[in-house]
Write a protein that holds these residues in place. Structure first.
Motif, PDB file in Angstrom:
ATOM      1  N   PRO A  48       3.221   6.998  12.494  1.00 46.61           N
ATOM      2  CA  PRO A  48       3.513   7.224  13.910  1.00 46.61           C
ATOM      3  C   PRO A  48       2.654   8.380  14.430  1.00 46.61           C
ATOM      4  O   PRO A  48       2.380   9.345  13.696  1.00 46.61           O
ATOM      5  CB  PRO A  48       5.000   7.595  13.917  1.00 46.61           C
ATOM      6  N   THR A  49       2.234   8.302  15.672  1.00 49.83           N
ATOM      7  CA  THR A  49       1.319   9.305  16.225  1.00 49.83           C
ATOM      8  C   THR A  49       1.919  10.707  16.239  1.00 49.83           C
ATOM      9  O   THR A  49       1.186  11.689  16.279  1.00 49.83           O
ATOM     10  CB  THR A  49       0.917   8.919  17.650  1.00 49.83           C
ATOM     11  N   ASN A  50       3.247  10.796  16.177  1.00 49.97           N
ATOM     12  CA  ASN A  50       3.904  12.109  16.231  1.00 49.97           C
ATOM     13  C   ASN A  50       4.520  12.517  14.893  1.00 49.97           C
ATOM     14  O   ASN A  50       5.340  13.433  14.843  1.00 49.97           O
ATOM     15  CB  ASN A  50       4.999  12.102  17.302  1.00 49.97           C
ATOM     16  N   ARG A  51       4.125  11.840  13.795  1.00 54.97           N
ATOM     17  CA  ARG A  51       4.742  12.130  12.503  1.00 54.97           C
ATOM     18  C   ARG A  51       3.677  12.345  11.426  1.00 54.97           C
ATOM     19  O   ARG A  51       2.541  11.887  11.551  1.00 54.97           O
ATOM     20  CB  ARG A  51       5.680  10.989  12.082  1.00 54.97           C
ATOM     21  N   ASP A  52       4.089  13.019  10.340  1.00 52.23           N
ATOM     22  CA  ASP A  52       3.155  13.391   9.282  1.00 52.23           C
ATOM     23  C   ASP A  52       3.229  12.508   8.043  1.00 52.23           C
ATOM     24  O   ASP A  52       2.456  12.711   7.105  1.00 52.23           O
ATOM     25  CB  ASP A  52       3.409  14.845   8.859  1.00 52.23           C
ATOM     26  N   THR A  53       4.159  11.582   8.006  1.00 53.38           N
ATOM     27  CA  THR A  53       4.278  10.680   6.861  1.00 53.38           C
ATOM     28  C   THR A  53       4.377   9.244   7.367  1.00 53.38           C
ATOM     29  O   THR A  53       4.768   9.004   8.515  1.00 53.38           O
ATOM     30  CB  THR A  53       5.516  11.017   6.001  1.00 53.38           C
ATOM     31  N   PRO A  54       4.041   8.262   6.539  1.00 51.36           N
ATOM     32  CA  PRO A  54       3.979   6.876   7.007  1.00 51.36           C
ATOM     33  C   PRO A  54       5.354   6.259   7.245  1.00 51.36           C
ATOM     34  O   PRO A  54       6.323   6.563   6.549  1.00 51.36           O
ATOM     35  CB  PRO A  54       3.242   6.147   5.886  1.00 51.36           C
ATOM     36  N   ILE A  55       5.395   5.357   8.209  1.00 53.61           N
ATOM     37  CA  ILE A  55       6.620   4.607   8.499  1.00 53.61           C
ATOM     38  C   ILE A  55       6.544   3.201   7.921  1.00 53.61           C
ATOM     39  O   ILE A  55       7.565   2.510   7.812  1.00 53.61           O
ATOM     40  CB  ILE A  55       6.873   4.563  10.016  1.00 53.61           C
ATOM     41  N   ALA A  56       5.351   2.780   7.515  1.00 53.97           N
ATOM     42  CA  ALA A  56       5.165   1.463   6.901  1.00 53.97           C
ATOM     43  C   ALA A  56       3.927   1.502   6.015  1.00 53.97           C
ATOM     44  O   ALA A  56       3.030   2.336   6.213  1.00 53.97           O
ATOM     45  CB  ALA A  56       5.024   0.377   7.961  1.00 53.97           C
ATOM     46  N   ALA A  57       3.888   0.602   5.034  1.00 53.56           N
ATOM     47  CA  ALA A  57       2.754   0.554   4.111  1.00 53.56           C
ATOM     48  C   ALA A  57       2.612  -0.831   3.510  1.00 53.56           C
ATOM     49  O   ALA A  57       3.608  -1.540   3.309  1.00 53.56           O
ATOM     50  CB  ALA A  57       2.924   1.583   2.995  1.00 53.56           C
ATOM     51  N   LYS A  58       1.369  -1.198   3.229  1.00 55.22           N
ATOM     52  CA  LYS A  58       1.067  -2.384   2.442  1.00 55.22           C
ATOM     53  C   LYS A  58       0.190  -1.937   1.283  1.00 55.22           C
ATOM     54  O   LYS A  58      -0.754  -1.168   1.471  1.00 55.22           O
ATOM     55  CB  LYS A  58       0.351  -3.446   3.282  1.00 55.22           C
ATOM     56  N   MET A  59       0.515  -2.421   0.077  1.00 54.09           N
ATOM     57  CA  MET A  59      -0.204  -1.991  -1.123  1.00 54.09           C
ATOM     58  C   MET A  59      -0.646  -3.187  -1.939  1.00 54.09           C
ATOM     59  O   MET A  59       0.060  -4.210  -1.996  1.00 54.09           O
ATOM     60  CB  MET A  59       0.687  -1.064  -1.964  1.00 54.09           C
TER      61      MET A  59
END
Length: 303
Positions: free
Chosen positions: A194-205
Motif C-alpha cells: 500500500p502506498t502508505n505502508r511499509d510492509t506488503p499487503i499481498a504477495a505472489k511467490m
C-alpha cells in the motif's frame, strides 16, 4: 507439580490462545504477566520486566507474545537471568537475531523454543508422513484472510518488522517447509505495498520444483488457508490451516491436541530435557521474498 510461567505481552494472541492453553494444561500455571496495558484476572501483573524477574526468581519459563521488533531484548534479558524462553511466531524480526538468541540459550544453559503454531495443527504430521515417499509434481499455497478481522487497528503489522501479509503467510511457510521432503528455493516474488505502508499487503511467490504461493490480506469473508500438492501417489490437500487433510478428495482421520496446547506440551518436554527447538526456514522464505521480490504499489490502506 505444575511449572510456573510468565507471559509477556497480553494482547490478542495471548488472550485468545496462550492464556487458555496454559489454563487448560496439567503442566503449567500462569504465575505472572508483563504488559503495558493487558492483564489476566487473578494473576500478578507487571509493566516492568526487570521488576518481575526480581520479584519472581521462582518462575523458570518466559513466554513472549509481544511483536517481533521488541522481542529480542526481552528474550536476551530472560535467558541472561537463567530463564527458559518460548517465542511466539515469527521468532525474530531478523534471521540474525534468532541465531544470536540460539547461541545465548546455549551459553546460559537454558531452553529456547521458536514456535510455529500452524505446524502443530493436527493434520500437518500425517501429511508429512504421507508425502515422505512421494514425488512432488506441483504444489500451491493459497493463504488469504482479512487483516481487519485478525489484526484490528494493529498498525504495527504494517510497520518495519511487522512483515505485513507474511505475518499470517509465514504460517503457511512453516507448514510447507515442514512437510516437503526437500528444501525450497525461491525464484521470484511480486509484493504489493500500500502506498502508505511499509510492509506488503499481498504477495505472489514462485519456487523451484513447481511450487507457488498466493498471499493476500484483503480477502473478506471466510479465510482461505490451503495447501495443495500434486504427487505421483495422488492429490494431497491441507485445508483450514492444517486442521484437515485430504487425499484424492477423501478426508483422512486426524487427531491430537489443538495447536497451542500442543506447543506448550512440547515446551514442557524441552524444559525438562534442557534442550532447544529452533527452525528459521519459514523466516528465511520471508527474507528471501523481501530480498528478491519485485515491489508494486497498490491502494493506500486504512483500518
Amino acid at each position: 507439580m505444575k511449572t510456573k510461567i510468565c507471559l509477556i505481552g497480553i494482547g490478542k494472541i495471548a488472550v485468545d490462545q496462550h492464556v487458555p492453553a496454559i489454563s487448560g494444561s496439567d503442566d503449567w500455571t500462569l504465575a505472572a504477566t508483563v504488559s503495558r496495558v493487558g492483564t489476566v484476572d487473578g494473576v500478578p501483573s507487571y509493566t516492568d520486566f526487570d521488576q518481575m524477574l526480581a520479584d519472581h526468581p521462582d518462575i523458570p519459563v518466559i513466554s513472549l507474545c509481544l511483536p517481533t521488533v521488541p522481542r529480542f531484548e526481552y528474550a536476551a534479558k530472560a535467558m541472561a537471568a537463567g530463564r527458559h524462553v518460548m517465542l511466539e511466531k515469527p521468532p525474530g524480526a531478523t534471521i540474525s537475531e534468532v541465531h544470536m538468541l540460539q547461541a545465548m540459550a546455549k551459553d546460559h544453559g537454558v531452553s529456547l523454543f521458536a514456535t510455529w503454531h500452524s505446524r502443530a495443527a493436527v493434520a500437518v504430521q500425517p501429511a508429512k508422513t504421507w508425502l515422505a515417499d512421494k514425488s512432488i509434481k506441483k504444489a500451491h499455497i493459497t493463504w488469504k484472510e482479512d487483516v481487519r478481522k485478525w489484526h484490528p487497528n494493529q498498525d504495527w503489522v504494517f510497520e518495519p518488522g511487522g512483515m505485513g501479509v507474511f505475518d499470517p503467510g509465514i504460517n503457511a511457510l512453516s507448514i510447507i517447509t515442514e512437510i516437503l521432503p526437500f528444501e525450497m528455493r525461491l525464484q521470484s516474488a511480486i509484493l504489493e505495498f500500500p502506498t502508505n505502508r511499509d510492509t506488503p499487503i499481498a504477495a505472489k511467490m514462485q519456487w523451484a520444483d513447481n511450487i507457488s504461493g498466493e498471499f493476500d490480506w484483503r480477502q473478506e469473508g471466510s479465510e482461505s488457508w490451503d495447501i495443495t500438492l500434486e504427487t505421483d501417489g495422488g492429490l494431497a490437500e491441507l485445508k483450514e490451516g492444517g486442521a484437515r487433510f485430504f487425499i484424492d478428495g477423501v478426508e483422512q482421520p486426524v487427531d491430537g491436541l489443538d495447536e497451542y496446547p500442543a506447543l506448550y506440551k512440547h515446551m514442557k518436554t524441552l524444559v525438562d530435557s534442557n534442550t532447544s527447538d529452533i527452525d528459521v526456514r519459514p523466516l528465511i522464505q520471508v527474507a528471501d521474498a523481501l530480498t528478491l521480490g519485485k515491489r508494486i504499489s497498490t491502494d493506500a490502506f486504512a483500518f
